[in-house]
Design a protein around this motif. Structure first.
Motif, PDB file in Angstrom:
ATOM      1  N   LEU A  57      35.517  30.848  41.941  1.00  0.00           N
ATOM      2  CA  LEU A  57      36.881  30.929  41.407  1.00  0.00           C
ATOM      3  C   LEU A  57      37.741  29.805  41.969  1.00  0.00           C
ATOM      4  CD1 LEU A  57      37.571  34.778  41.703  1.00  0.00           C
ATOM      5  CD2 LEU A  57      37.062  33.506  39.615  1.00  0.00           C
ATOM      6  N   THR A  58      38.497  29.146  41.095  1.00  0.00           N
ATOM      7  CA  THR A  58      39.456  28.150  41.541  1.00  0.00           C
ATOM      8  C   THR A  58      40.727  28.860  42.014  1.00  0.00           C
ATOM      9  OG1 THR A  58      40.482  27.923  39.356  1.00  0.00           O
ATOM     10  CG2 THR A  58      38.562  26.524  39.830  1.00  0.00           C
ATOM     11  N   GLN A  61      42.494  30.357  39.077  1.00  0.00           N
ATOM     12  CA  GLN A  61      41.818  31.557  38.602  1.00  0.00           C
ATOM     13  C   GLN A  61      42.060  32.733  39.545  1.00  0.00           C
ATOM     14  OE1 GLN A  61      37.795  29.966  38.204  1.00  0.00           O
ATOM     15  NE2 GLN A  61      37.934  30.124  35.970  1.00  0.00           N
ATOM     16  N   THR A  64      45.382  34.065  38.775  1.00  0.00           N
ATOM     17  CA  THR A  64      45.273  34.807  37.516  1.00  0.00           C
ATOM     18  C   THR A  64      44.626  36.160  37.759  1.00  0.00           C
ATOM     19  OG1 THR A  64      45.088  32.766  36.230  1.00  0.00           O
ATOM     20  CG2 THR A  64      44.302  34.783  35.184  1.00  0.00           C
ATOM     21  N   TYR A  65      43.595  36.187  38.623  1.00  0.00           N
ATOM     22  CA  TYR A  65      42.903  37.442  38.940  1.00  0.00           C
ATOM     23  C   TYR A  65      43.892  38.476  39.465  1.00  0.00           C
ATOM     24  CZ  TYR A  65      39.744  40.820  41.069  1.00  0.00           C
ATOM     25  OH  TYR A  65      39.094  41.996  41.402  1.00  0.00           O
ATOM     26  N   ASP A 137      48.766  31.495  34.800  1.00  0.00           N
ATOM     27  CA  ASP A 137      48.218  31.454  33.442  1.00  0.00           C
ATOM     28  C   ASP A 137      47.735  32.854  33.070  1.00  0.00           C
ATOM     29  OD1 ASP A 137      47.067  30.907  31.021  1.00  0.00           O
ATOM     30  OD2 ASP A 137      45.343  29.816  31.843  1.00  0.00           O
ATOM     31  N   ALA A 141      41.280  34.628  27.828  1.00  0.00           N
ATOM     32  CA  ALA A 141      40.307  33.723  27.229  1.00  0.00           C
ATOM     33  C   ALA A 141      39.883  34.221  25.848  1.00  0.00           C
ATOM     34  CB  ALA A 141      39.084  33.594  28.145  1.00  0.00           C
ATOM     35  N   THR A 219      39.490  42.428  34.537  1.00  0.00           N
ATOM     36  CA  THR A 219      40.152  41.209  35.013  1.00  0.00           C
ATOM     37  C   THR A 219      39.272  39.996  34.765  1.00  0.00           C
ATOM     38  OG1 THR A 219      41.324  42.458  36.720  1.00  0.00           O
ATOM     39  CG2 THR A 219      41.223  40.086  36.997  1.00  0.00           C
ATOM     40  N   ARG A 220      37.982  40.121  35.050  1.00  0.00           N
ATOM     41  CA  ARG A 220      37.062  39.002  34.802  1.00  0.00           C
ATOM     42  C   ARG A 220      36.910  38.731  33.303  1.00  0.00           C
ATOM     43  NH1 ARG A 220      34.125  36.868  39.195  1.00  0.00           N
ATOM     44  NH2 ARG A 220      33.594  35.345  37.586  1.00  0.00           N
ATOM     45  N   ILE A 223      39.844  36.721  32.310  1.00  0.00           N
ATOM     46  CA  ILE A 223      39.698  35.324  32.735  1.00  0.00           C
ATOM     47  C   ILE A 223      38.699  34.586  31.842  1.00  0.00           C
ATOM     48  CG2 ILE A 223      38.890  33.833  34.620  1.00  0.00           C
ATOM     49  CD1 ILE A 223      40.006  35.906  36.574  1.00  0.00           C
ATOM     50  N   ASP A 225      34.949  35.214  32.080  1.00  0.00           N
ATOM     51  CA  ASP A 225      33.553  35.258  32.522  1.00  0.00           C
ATOM     52  C   ASP A 225      33.358  36.443  33.447  1.00  0.00           C
ATOM     53  OD1 ASP A 225      33.535  34.345  35.577  1.00  0.00           O
ATOM     54  OD2 ASP A 225      34.949  33.068  34.531  1.00  0.00           O
TER      55      ASP A 225
END
Length: 269
Positions: A57-58, A61, A64-65, A137, A141, A219-220, A223, A225
């Protein structure tokens, strides 16, 4: 079926109106949620110092999580466990045992009405705050899969909390059990830390527990993935797995409910 749907809609609407009169109780969320999120921002800024990615995860991200996890908590928040235990302990559950509509369906209708109000009072203001103040963000997705996953999360949260409430039929003073279980539930759901950060052996256990379907998986999916315990799934596979888990948990809830009613009747005799 049509009559039951009309009853559920009526209960949900009454609950909406009831809580709308006391909506100031929800306004605390407008402070608590963003403050907790700000703490996460400071923690992960330090963790990502000199790093681009941690556990896949960046930093963006990760924010966002936690932003999505917070909003999912608002959408799926549930008090069925506390309400059911109070009814059993006070003896007022007997009025529901005599009604044609099962109490679990009544409680679900209450939750729908309560959380419908929360969409405008809690979710929307915090969503705008995250987007414009924290620059997070929050564009899913795949909006369709994200919406389906959050709705399934809503049901999973209800079923698990209702099962916790049913322990009151066996343990009269179940408040301690309830608090410990709900804390463990949040840990295992990925509220405090993404489950992919746990040791691999723990991830394998968490993969087969129902709690990840409340927070981590939706949550994933939001995002874009999903990966846990070395298992990567497409969004369709992840939501499909979540749907199966919700159906199984719902069946367990109904079995426990009927067992609880038999015990309640037995005690009355």
């Amino acid at each position: 079926m049509r009559q039951q749907f009309a009853i559920i809609r009526a209960i949900g609407f009454v609950t909406y109106k009831e809580w709308a009169a006391f909506r100031s109780h929800m306004l605390a969320s407008l402070f608590v949620g963003p403050v907790l999120f700000l703490v996460q921002v400071f923690i992960w800024q330090a963790m990502f110092e000199g790093k681009d990615i941690i556990n896949g995860l960046t930093f963006a991200q990760m924010l966002t999580y936690y932003g999505v996890a917070t909003l999912i908590h608002y959408v799926t928040f549930d008090f069925a466990d506390w309400n059911l235990q109070m009814l059993v302990r006070s003896g007022k559950f007997v009025t529901f045992a005599l009604r044609p509509l099962p109490h679990w369906l009544f409680a679900l209708a209450q939750k729908i009405g309560h959380r419908s109000l929360a969409l405008g009072v809690e979710v929307l203001p915090v969503l705008l705050l995250f987007i414009f103040l924290f620059q997070v963000d929050l564009m899913p997705a795949a909006p369709g899969w994200a919406t389906a996953s959050i709705l399934l999360s809503f049901m999973m949260s209800f079923f698990i909390n209702y099962c916790v409430g049913l322990t009151a039929f066996w343990i009269v003073r179940a408040e301690g059990v309830r608090r410990v279980f709900l804390l463990l539930k949040d840990i295992c759901a990925g509220v405090f830390l993404p489950l992919s950060f746990f040791p691999e052996v723990v991830q394998k256990i968490l993969f087969f527990l129902p709690f990840q379907f409340i927070t981590y998986l939706p949550t994933r999916v939001f995002i874009g993935d999903y990966e846990l315990a070395g298992i990567s799934l497409s969004l369709a596979q992840a939501v499909g797995l979540q749907a199966i888990a919700v159906v199984l948990t719902g069946c367990v809830t109904l079995l426990l409910y009927h067992a609880a009613l038999k015990r309640f009747t037995g005690v009355g005799v």
